[in-house]
Design a protein around this motif. Structure first.
Motif, PDB file in Angstrom:
ATOM      1  N   SER A 252      -0.483  33.161  12.428  1.00 41.81           N
ATOM      2  CA  SER A 252      -1.863  33.583  12.625  1.00 41.81           C
ATOM      3  C   SER A 252      -2.385  34.255  11.358  1.00 41.81           C
ATOM      4  CB  SER A 252      -1.956  34.547  13.805  1.00 41.81           C
ATOM      5  OG  SER A 252      -1.246  35.746  13.512  1.00 41.81           O
ATOM      6  N   GLU A 253      -3.676  34.491  11.314  1.00 42.04           N
ATOM      7  CA  GLU A 253      -4.271  35.122  10.134  1.00 42.04           C
ATOM      8  C   GLU A 253      -3.662  36.497   9.878  1.00 42.04           C
ATOM      9  OE1 GLU A 253      -8.674  34.460   9.414  1.00 42.04           O
ATOM     10  OE2 GLU A 253      -8.549  33.943  11.535  1.00 42.04           O
ATOM     11  N   ILE A 287      -6.922  28.696   5.669  1.00 46.44           N
ATOM     12  CA  ILE A 287      -6.703  28.836   7.101  1.00 46.44           C
ATOM     13  C   ILE A 287      -7.350  27.648   7.811  1.00 46.44           C
ATOM     14  CG2 ILE A 287      -7.150  30.247   9.153  1.00 46.44           C
ATOM     15  CD1 ILE A 287      -5.172  31.535   7.298  1.00 46.44           C
ATOM     16  N   ASP A 288      -6.622  27.070   8.748  1.00 43.61           N
ATOM     17  CA  ASP A 288      -7.168  25.963   9.526  1.00 43.61           C
ATOM     18  C   ASP A 288      -8.299  26.493  10.407  1.00 43.61           C
ATOM     19  OD1 ASP A 288      -7.725  23.910  11.336  1.00 43.61           O
ATOM     20  OD2 ASP A 288      -5.668  23.176  11.291  1.00 43.61           O
ATOM     21  N   PRO A 289      -9.524  26.009  10.243  1.00 38.81           N
ATOM     22  CA  PRO A 289     -10.639  26.550  11.035  1.00 38.81           C
ATOM     23  C   PRO A 289     -10.557  26.218  12.522  1.00 38.81           C
ATOM     24  CG  PRO A 289     -11.355  24.656   9.760  1.00 38.81           C
ATOM     25  CD  PRO A 289      -9.961  24.972   9.310  1.00 38.81           C
ATOM     26  N   ASN A 291      -7.585  26.126  14.529  1.00 42.04           N
ATOM     27  CA  ASN A 291      -6.652  26.989  15.270  1.00 42.04           C
ATOM     28  C   ASN A 291      -6.448  28.358  14.628  1.00 42.04           C
ATOM     29  OD1 ASN A 291      -5.001  26.435  13.041  1.00 42.04           O
ATOM     30  ND2 ASN A 291      -3.907  24.796  14.105  1.00 42.04           N
ATOM     31  N   ARG A 292      -7.161  28.637  13.525  1.00 44.91           N
ATOM     32  CA  ARG A 292      -7.077  29.933  12.843  1.00 44.91           C
ATOM     33  C   ARG A 292      -5.648  30.268  12.422  1.00 44.91           C
ATOM     34  NH1 ARG A 292     -11.533  29.873  11.085  1.00 44.91           N
ATOM     35  NH2 ARG A 292     -11.072  31.961  10.290  1.00 44.91           N
ATOM     36  N   GLN A 293      -4.928  29.265  11.942  1.00 46.83           N
ATOM     37  CA  GLN A 293      -3.555  29.466  11.490  1.00 46.83           C
ATOM     38  C   GLN A 293      -3.395  28.978  10.057  1.00 46.83           C
ATOM     39  OE1 GLN A 293      -1.142  27.377  14.400  1.00 46.83           O
ATOM     40  NE2 GLN A 293      -0.818  29.248  15.573  1.00 46.83           N
TER      41      GLN A 293
END
Length: 402
Positions: A252-253, A287-289, A291-293
């Protein structure tokens, strides 16, 4: 004896009770019994109320019992210590440096494939042999051309040498010498051209075989003997350079911000009881927009249980912090979050809000709310109310951790 006298003697002068008087007496007795019973019930309730007040006290003023009557609670001052942060992640195993290998030359019919997937190959090792019968004949022809050009060059040199001997006698002019010199130089140049053409054909022939560009683990083999291949055939082999693997751990972020290049990690592949030690060599800059990972790429040395495409879990060291640690039994929770009970200098209990952190073998880290000097109730906190007076029993930090 006179009968009347006898009757007179037995009668004492009190008239016998009537039926109505007997009924009134029974009602009086029944009423008195009810009064006694009601009084007894009221007395019991009063005693119970007094005992309840003695045990719990009022909300505003807690009951203060004697020292012998105070409940004993186990407390400890947890202090502070350095705690290594742990971040759990999952991801997919892959080759760290995957090298696709295809046809570098003209191609042709595959004669043999001496290697198979899962084998270790060395740099320059032949992976597939291509038919080169035509190319071999071309090489032989080029070699013969070199011999022919060398013979022409020797003849041109001999003619020039004879002319130089005759020029002093006047039989050969200077112009003839110059012409013969030019012929000799052209013949030597033809030799060099023939040699270059020969080397080109040899190089082309050598490029027919598919070889490993570097040592590593052969992951894929996509060619079979008899197959005709060319530069458009795509990837024939796939090699993991040096056998190095990596785990593409998704974080996660928040967790990604705690990880840095060089962080140690322990990786456990699914289906394997073994653990492998690696380190983060790259942290995703994006960051993948959806899944926010983001990705943390964990480098791993070669091991047969590390199979690209497999699933694995990782425990990554996310830095360290200095904070108190408490056992799980000391931490309570309600709708507002986590809290602990601390014992103040006057031996009364107070509720203290805390923020918990990572869970370690030594307990749960308290990252906010305590400085480590407080006397924290370790057990039985669920039976206490704020403001209760207790008898604290101090344990050492080592006993408290247990």
């Amino acid at each position: 004896m006179n009968y009347e006298a006898s009757v007179q003697a037995d009668y004492d002068g009190t008239p016998p009770p009537s039926e109505g008087d007997v009924l009134v007496d029974e009602q009086e007795v029944s009423r008195r019994k009810r009064v006694i019973i009601i009084g007894a019930v009221i007395g019991v309730l009063a005693v119970l109320a007094l005992l309840f007040m003695m045990m719990h006290g009022s909300e505003d003023e807690p009951f203060q019992a004697s020292a012998d009557q105070l409940p004993s609670v186990t407390v400890a001052a947890p202090g502070t210590g350095t705690i290594s942060g742990q971040i759990m992640a999952t991801g997919t195993l892959a080759a760290r440096r995957e090298m696709p290998v295809g046809i570098a030359g003209e191609g042709g019919r595959v004669v043999s494939v001496p290697v198979d997937a899962g084998e270790w190959v060395k740099a320059g090792q032949v992976l597939a042999v291509i038919d080169r019968s035509v190319q071999n004949q071309q090489v032989n022809s080029a070699r013969a051309q070199i011999d022919a050009r060398k013979a022409d060059a020797r003849l041109a040199q001999a003619n020039l040498d004879r002319a130089l001997k005759l020029v002093d006698r006047g039989f050969i002019s200077t112009a003839d010498v110059d012409r013969l010199t030019a012929t000799r130089d052209a013949a030597n140049a033809q030799v060099k051209i023939a040699e270059a053409q020969y080397q080109e054909l040899v190089a082309r022939s050598n490029r027919l075989n598919v070889t490993a560009p570097a040592s590593g683990l052969l992951l894929e083999r996509n060619v079979e003997p008899g197959q005709v291949v060319s530069s458009g055939s795509g990837t024939l082999f796939s090699i993991a350079k040096g056998g190095e693997m990596e785990l593409l751990a998704r974080l996660s972020e928040d967790d990604l911000a705690k990880v840095s290049v060089g962080s140690k990690a322990t990786v456990t592949p699914v289906g394997s009881g073994e653990q492998f030690t690696g380190q983060v060599w790259q942290v995703s800059p994006t960051i993948d927009p959806d899944n926010r990972q983001g990705l943390a790429r964990i480098a791993l040395s070669y091991a047969k249980d590390l199979r690209p495409g497999g699933f694995a879990s990782a425990q990554i060291n996310g830095g360290s912090l200095v904070a108190p640690r408490l056992p799980e039994s000391a931490i309570q929770s309600d709708e507002q979050g986590s809290y602990v009970f601390i014992v103040k200098p006057d031996n009364t209990v107070a509720k203290q809000r805390v923020q918990t952190g990572v869970v370690t073998e030594g307990g749960i880290a308290i990252i906010d709310g305590l400085d480590g000097t407080e006397k924290v109730v370790l057990r039985a906190g669920g039976f206490l109310n704020e403001g209760d007076t207790v008898k604290p029993v101090v344990e050492t930090g080592e006993e408290a951790a247990n």
